[in-house]
Design an enzyme around this catalytic site. Structure first.
Site, PDB file in Angstrom:
ATOM      1  N   SER A  40      17.606  54.667  22.485  1.00  0.00           N
ATOM      2  CA  SER A  40      18.149  54.307  23.749  1.00  0.00           C
ATOM      3  C   SER A  40      19.484  54.821  24.078  1.00  0.00           C
ATOM      4  O   SER A  40      19.731  54.763  25.434  1.00  0.00           O
ATOM      5  CB  SER A  40      18.271  52.692  23.672  1.00  0.00           C
ATOM      6  N   LYS A  54      18.815  56.429  27.404  1.00  0.00           N
ATOM      7  CA  LYS A  54      18.647  55.890  28.793  1.00  0.00           C
ATOM      8  C   LYS A  54      19.892  56.337  29.770  1.00  0.00           C
ATOM      9  O   LYS A  54      19.344  56.558  31.026  1.00  0.00           O
ATOM     10  CB  LYS A  54      18.967  54.293  28.636  1.00  0.00           C
ATOM     11  N   TYR A  95       8.576  58.226  27.834  1.00  0.00           N
ATOM     12  CA  TYR A  95       9.531  57.301  27.400  1.00  0.00           C
ATOM     13  C   TYR A  95       9.525  57.465  25.879  1.00  0.00           C
ATOM     14  O   TYR A  95      10.809  57.756  25.338  1.00  0.00           O
ATOM     15  CB  TYR A  95       8.943  56.021  27.735  1.00  0.00           C
ATOM     16  N   TYR A 102      23.534  45.999  25.506  1.00  0.00           N
ATOM     17  CA  TYR A 102      22.746  45.063  25.794  1.00  0.00           C
ATOM     18  C   TYR A 102      23.529  43.399  26.112  1.00  0.00           C
ATOM     19  O   TYR A 102      24.544  43.462  26.555  1.00  0.00           O
ATOM     20  CB  TYR A 102      21.607  44.717  24.804  1.00  0.00           C
ATOM     21  N   VAL A 128      18.591  52.293  18.534  1.00  0.00           N
ATOM     22  CA  VAL A 128      18.144  51.806  17.221  1.00  0.00           C
ATOM     23  C   VAL A 128      18.067  52.547  15.978  1.00  0.00           C
ATOM     24  O   VAL A 128      17.690  52.347  15.057  1.00  0.00           O
ATOM     25  CB  VAL A 128      16.695  50.887  17.418  1.00  0.00           C
TER      26      VAL A 128
HETATM   27  O1  DON Z   1      11.628  51.470  23.019  1.00  0.00           O
HETATM   28  C1  DON Z   1      12.380  50.926  22.141  1.00  0.00           C
HETATM   29  O2  DON Z   1      12.181  50.215  21.483  1.00  0.00           O
HETATM   30  C2  DON Z   1      13.349  52.212  21.336  1.00  0.00           C
HETATM   31  N1  DON Z   1      12.516  53.303  21.490  1.00  0.00           N
HETATM   32  C3  DON Z   1      14.514  52.217  21.869  1.00  0.00           C
HETATM   33  C4  DON Z   1      15.250  50.899  21.837  1.00  0.00           C
HETATM   34  C5  DON Z   1      16.609  51.120  21.437  1.00  0.00           C
HETATM   35  O3  DON Z   1      17.269  52.025  20.943  1.00  0.00           O
HETATM   36  C6  DON Z   1      17.433  49.790  21.517  1.00  0.00           C
HETATM   37  N2  DON Z   1      18.879  49.971  21.219  1.00  0.00           N
HETATM   38  N3  DON Z   1      19.742  49.558  20.772  1.00  0.00           N
END
Ligand code: DON
Length: 305
Positions: free
Chosen positions: A61, A64, A189, A241, A259
């Site tokens: 993320s 983003k 994405y 978040y 993540v």
């Molecule tokens: O779309 C997802 O769930 C992951 N590729 C990215 C989510 C993420 O990194 C949330 N962050 N803390």
């Protein structure tokens, strides 16, 4: 400064035991939960680093804000804001965030998955692979690192298992917020989330945002300052978040987590910080990474408040 960073890593390492690797993307379970690194670069390009700062991991993320930047560069603030709102959702990053049978653009922001998936459609390019390649190029430019590539294994792993994101994307499509083929949009994405970076890359991207768009490495203006104000403001409110309020109180700078275990923190006009520690808290943020930033903020008076 190196001594301070080593001290902070030593003090915070115990928190890695309280966290958990992201396992909903199977490939991410291959990370070493004990890895812990930090890289800081200041406006005068002074570097301080400690721990496993050379380790590579997927950006997840943390891409983003870069997606948002490119959407802004391609379309301007008004258009982007009409498609994806700016208010914190107060919900997890993958929440199905709509009510009363209608999804509105003001119910999402660019830092949650729905907002980021919608932003992929705003990037210019003939195909979704072209759009991704433009995003990769911008990432390289912001980090001053032409060698940044995508991690093929993580990309395939997420593409195979990313059904929650599929559900979110189909909801966007249902309510007219995506016009194109859902799988094409998601492919962009998933690739974006699989860009491979190090703490140094995140710190340098952070420094470029802290410098309001002017590269401290080439002197080039990469994007107008007004876009840095927009991105940094959204990061302050939504970057961690449903942990963003707590993070604002304890650390007090715009930041983005992923993540994969990365956190990019931006100290406007002063420095960029990249941290890696893949054990996550229940909100999907690096648990030891946040603790390290709390300590660092107190020691160096980083809070913008
Ligand atoms: O779309 C997802 O769930 C992951 N590729 C990215 C989510 C993420 O990194 C949330 N962050 N803390």
């Amino acid at each position: 400064m190196t001594e301070l960073l080593e001290e902070i890593l030593e003090e915070c390492a115990r928190y890695t035991k309280e966290g958990k690797l992201a396992d909903y993307i199977p490939e991410l379970t291959k990370a070493n939960p004990d890895d812990f690194g930090i890289f800081i670069i200041s406006g005068d390009k002074r570097v301080s680093k400690a721990g496993d700062f050379t380790k590579e991991f997927t950006i997840q993320s943390v891409v983003k804000p870069i997606l948002l930047l490119l959407a802004l560069m391609d379309n301007g603030i008004e258009c982007v804001k009409n498609h994806v709102g700016v208010e914190a959702t107060g919900k997890p990053f993958d929440a199905i965030n709509y009510s009363e049978q209608k999804l509105l653009s003001e119910n999402i922001n660019p830092m949650v998955n729905m907002g980021a998936i919608a932003m992929c459609t705003l990037i210019k390019g003939d195909t979704y692979l072209d759009k991704f390649n433009r995003l990769l190029e911008l990432t390289r430019l912001l980090a001053n690192n032409p060698d940044i590539e995508m991690d093929e294994e993580v990309y395939l792993s997420e593409k195979r298992t990313g059904n929650k994101n599929r559900a979110l994307a189909y909801l966007l499509k249902t309510y007219g917020m995506i016009k194109d083929d859902v799988e094409d949009v998601l492919d962009c994405y998933f690739r974006a989330c699989s860009i491979k970076v190090s703490c140094a890359d995140l710190a340098k991207i952070g420094l470029t945002l802290a410098s309001h768009g002017k590269s401290q490495f080439t002197g080039e203006r990469i994007f107008p300052a007004k876009y840095a104000y927009y991105v940094n403001a959204i990061l302050m409110n939504c970057g961690m978040y449903d942990g963003s309020g707590e993070f604002a109180v304890k650390v007090g700078v715009p930041a983005k987590s992923g993540v994969g275990g990365g956190i990019m923190a931006i100290v406007p006009t002063r420095m960029g910080i990249g941290i890696y520690s893949p054990a996550l808290d229940s909100k999907g943020n690096s648990i030891a990474g946040i603790k390290a930033l709390e300590m660092l903020s107190k020691k160096l008076y980083l809070s913008i408040f």
